[in-house]
Design a protein around this motif. Structure first.
Motif, PDB file in Angstrom:
ATOM      1  N   ARG A  40       0.835  -1.210   0.000  1.00  0.00           N
ATOM      2  CA  ARG A  40       0.000   0.000   0.000  1.00  0.00           C
ATOM      3  C   ARG A  40       0.863   1.250   0.000  1.00  0.00           C
ATOM      4  N   TYR A  41       1.977   1.209   0.696  1.00  0.00           N
ATOM      5  CA  TYR A  41       2.900   2.358   0.711  1.00  0.00           C
ATOM      6  C   TYR A  41       3.665   2.437  -0.599  1.00  0.00           C
ATOM      7  N   TYR A  42       4.124   1.286  -1.049  1.00  0.00           N
ATOM      8  CA  TYR A  42       4.968   1.226  -2.240  1.00  0.00           C
ATOM      9  C   TYR A  42       4.220   1.692  -3.488  1.00  0.00           C
ATOM     10  N   THR A  51       5.584  -3.401 -12.567  1.00  0.00           N
ATOM     11  CA  THR A  51       6.543  -4.258 -13.254  1.00  0.00           C
ATOM     12  C   THR A  51       6.855  -5.441 -12.337  1.00  0.00           C
ATOM     13  N   LEU A  52       7.492  -6.443 -12.896  1.00  0.00           N
ATOM     14  CA  LEU A  52       7.914  -7.568 -12.070  1.00  0.00           C
ATOM     15  C   LEU A  52       8.919  -7.101 -11.021  1.00  0.00           C
ATOM     16  N   GLN A  53       9.738  -6.122 -11.357  1.00  0.00           N
ATOM     17  CA  GLN A  53      10.677  -5.574 -10.369  1.00  0.00           C
ATOM     18  C   GLN A  53       9.927  -4.923  -9.216  1.00  0.00           C
ATOM     19  N   ASP A  54       8.823  -4.249  -9.511  1.00  0.00           N
ATOM     20  CA  ASP A  54       8.005  -3.684  -8.429  1.00  0.00           C
ATOM     21  C   ASP A  54       7.511  -4.793  -7.501  1.00  0.00           C
ATOM     22  N   GLU A  55       7.078  -5.917  -8.079  1.00  0.00           N
ATOM     23  CA  GLU A  55       6.624  -7.040  -7.253  1.00  0.00           C
ATOM     24  C   GLU A  55       7.752  -7.531  -6.358  1.00  0.00           C
ATOM     25  N   MET A  58       8.281  -5.088  -3.555  1.00  0.00           N
ATOM     26  CA  MET A  58       7.247  -5.235  -2.528  1.00  0.00           C
ATOM     27  C   MET A  58       7.495  -6.497  -1.694  1.00  0.00           C
ATOM     28  N   TYR A  59       7.968  -7.540  -2.331  1.00  0.00           N
ATOM     29  CA  TYR A  59       8.315  -8.775  -1.631  1.00  0.00           C
ATOM     30  C   TYR A  59       9.366  -8.493  -0.557  1.00  0.00           C
ATOM     31  N   TYR A  60      10.468  -7.860  -0.958  1.00  0.00           N
ATOM     32  CA  TYR A  60      11.534  -7.554   0.005  1.00  0.00           C
ATOM     33  C   TYR A  60      11.047  -6.587   1.088  1.00  0.00           C
ATOM     34  N   GLY A  61      10.235  -5.622   0.690  1.00  0.00           N
ATOM     35  CA  GLY A  61       9.704  -4.671   1.666  1.00  0.00           C
ATOM     36  C   GLY A  61       8.801  -5.324   2.687  1.00  0.00           C
ATOM     37  N   GLN A  62       7.935  -6.252   2.240  1.00  0.00           N
ATOM     38  CA  GLN A  62       7.025  -6.930   3.167  1.00  0.00           C
ATOM     39  C   GLN A  62       7.803  -7.782   4.165  1.00  0.00           C
ATOM     40  N   ILE A  63       8.801  -8.493   3.690  1.00  0.00           N
ATOM     41  CA  ILE A  63       9.623  -9.322   4.581  1.00  0.00           C
ATOM     42  C   ILE A  63      10.340  -8.445   5.604  1.00  0.00           C
ATOM     43  N   ALA A  64      10.962  -7.368   5.143  1.00  0.00           N
ATOM     44  CA  ALA A  64      11.701  -6.485   6.055  1.00  0.00           C
ATOM     45  C   ALA A  64      10.771  -5.869   7.095  1.00  0.00           C
ATOM     46  N   LEU A  65       9.584  -5.457   6.658  1.00  0.00           N
ATOM     47  CA  LEU A  65       8.625  -4.856   7.581  1.00  0.00           C
ATOM     48  C   LEU A  65       8.197  -5.870   8.639  1.00  0.00           C
ATOM     49  N   TRP A  90      -0.270 -11.908  -7.456  1.00  0.00           N
ATOM     50  CA  TRP A  90      -0.248 -10.801  -8.418  1.00  0.00           C
ATOM     51  C   TRP A  90       0.763 -11.044  -9.535  1.00  0.00           C
ATOM     52  N   SER A  91       1.923 -11.596  -9.203  1.00  0.00           N
ATOM     53  CA  SER A  91       2.919 -11.882 -10.248  1.00  0.00           C
ATOM     54  C   SER A  91       2.366 -12.875 -11.256  1.00  0.00           C
ATOM     55  N   ASP A  92       1.739 -13.938 -10.760  1.00  0.00           N
ATOM     56  CA  ASP A  92       1.144 -14.914 -11.673  1.00  0.00           C
ATOM     57  C   ASP A  92       0.066 -14.270 -12.541  1.00  0.00           C
ATOM     58  N   HIS A  93      -0.766 -13.433 -11.931  1.00  0.00           N
ATOM     59  CA  HIS A  93      -1.871 -12.807 -12.656  1.00  0.00           C
ATOM     60  C   HIS A  93      -1.372 -11.789 -13.686  1.00  0.00           C
ATOM     61  N   LEU A  94      -0.434 -10.955 -13.280  1.00  0.00           N
ATOM     62  CA  LEU A  94       0.004  -9.864 -14.155  1.00  0.00           C
ATOM     63  C   LEU A  94       1.109 -10.268 -15.137  1.00  0.00           C
ATOM     64  N   PHE A  95       1.980 -11.205 -14.722  1.00  0.00           N
ATOM     65  CA  PHE A  95       3.171 -11.503 -15.529  1.00  0.00           C
ATOM     66  C   PHE A  95       3.286 -12.971 -15.921  1.00  0.00           C
ATOM     67  N   GLY A  96       2.358 -13.812 -15.448  1.00  0.00           N
ATOM     68  CA  GLY A  96       2.357 -15.211 -15.842  1.00  0.00           C
ATOM     69  C   GLY A  96       3.315 -16.115 -15.091  1.00  0.00           C
ATOM     70  N   HIS A  97       4.068 -15.561 -14.155  1.00  0.00           N
ATOM     71  CA  HIS A  97       4.976 -16.381 -13.348  1.00  0.00           C
ATOM     72  C   HIS A  97       5.414 -15.610 -12.107  1.00  0.00           C
ATOM     73  N   THR A  98       6.049 -16.343 -11.192  1.00  0.00           N
ATOM     74  CA  THR A  98       6.562 -15.767  -9.954  1.00  0.00           C
ATOM     75  C   THR A  98       8.055 -16.033  -9.881  1.00  0.00           C
ATOM     76  N   PRO A  99       8.846 -15.038  -9.511  1.00  0.00           N
ATOM     77  CA  PRO A  99      10.292 -15.271  -9.365  1.00  0.00           C
ATOM     78  C   PRO A  99      10.590 -16.378  -8.338  1.00  0.00           C
ATOM     79  N   GLU A 100      11.618 -17.168  -8.632  1.00  0.00           N
ATOM     80  CA  GLU A 100      11.993 -18.308  -7.788  1.00  0.00           C
ATOM     81  C   GLU A 100      12.246 -17.919  -6.341  1.00  0.00           C
TER      82      GLU A 100
END
Length: 180
Positions: A40-42, A51-55, A58-65, A90-100
């Motif tokens: 929500r902040y990001y 973008t996938l980079q945004d995802e 957000m992944y790293y931000g959520q973990i750190a938070l 969201w990655s699957d929905h928007l980009f068709g895959h999720t980073p490993e």
């Protein structure tokens, strides 16, 4: 003597289902910390152009938070307003895959109990929300993903105070089952 294990309760589900409200109510009820949704902040300045980079950000931000708030958990109970599973969905929905790296962390990072918020609330428009017509689809995706993890969860329905009472009751049942 061992320190008591931290219990993590996650509030998840489709957009505009009262996740943040429920997470705050649970944290207040049990006098503990609520990990807010980092996205929500990001996303405030992205204008729904992700973008996938945004995802990943957000992944790293959520973990750190979440990690930064664990020391504030009272009575070894942490409430999370979403998890990194949201990044996968969201990655699957928007980009068709999720980073490993996201998939590996989802398998590693455990939550003890989930509340999936039902889609029985009316859609509330918000600049950070995108797919009002897809809420039934996303509700099923959440159930599928949690079933893959063999996660313990309850679907929370109801309007107004009934919804918060249903959420508190579900968490109470879970906590009571842990300490029998």
């Amino acid at each position: 003597m061992h320190a008591p294990q931290l219990l993590k309760i996650a509030v998840v589900g489709p957009e505009s289902t009262g996740k943040s409200t429920m997470a705050k109510q649970l944290a207040e009820h049990w006098n503990t910390v609520c990990v807010p949704e980092y996205a929500r902040y990001y996303c405030q300045h992205l204008n729904n152009q992700y973008t996938l980079q945004d995802e990943l950000n957000m992944y790293y931000g959520q973990i750190a938070l979440e990690e930064s708030l664990i020391p504030l958990a009272k009575d070894n109970l942490l409430i999370a307003d979403t998890t990194i599973m949201t990044i996968k969905i969201w990655s699957d929905h928007l980009f068709g895959h999720t980073p490993e790296e996201v998939l590996r962390e989802i398998a590693r990072r455990e939550y003890d109990f989930y509340l999936i918020m039902d889609i029985d609330l009316p859609w509330e428009d918000d600049p950070l929300r995108d797919f009002p017509e897809d809420r039934p689809h996303f509700l099923e995706v959440w159930k599928t993903e949690l079933n893959k993890l063999k996660a313990s969860y309850s679907v929370i329905s109801g309007q107004g105070t009934a919804r918060s009472e249903n959420g508190i009751a579900a968490v109470s049942r879970f906590l009571n089952s842990r300490f029998r």
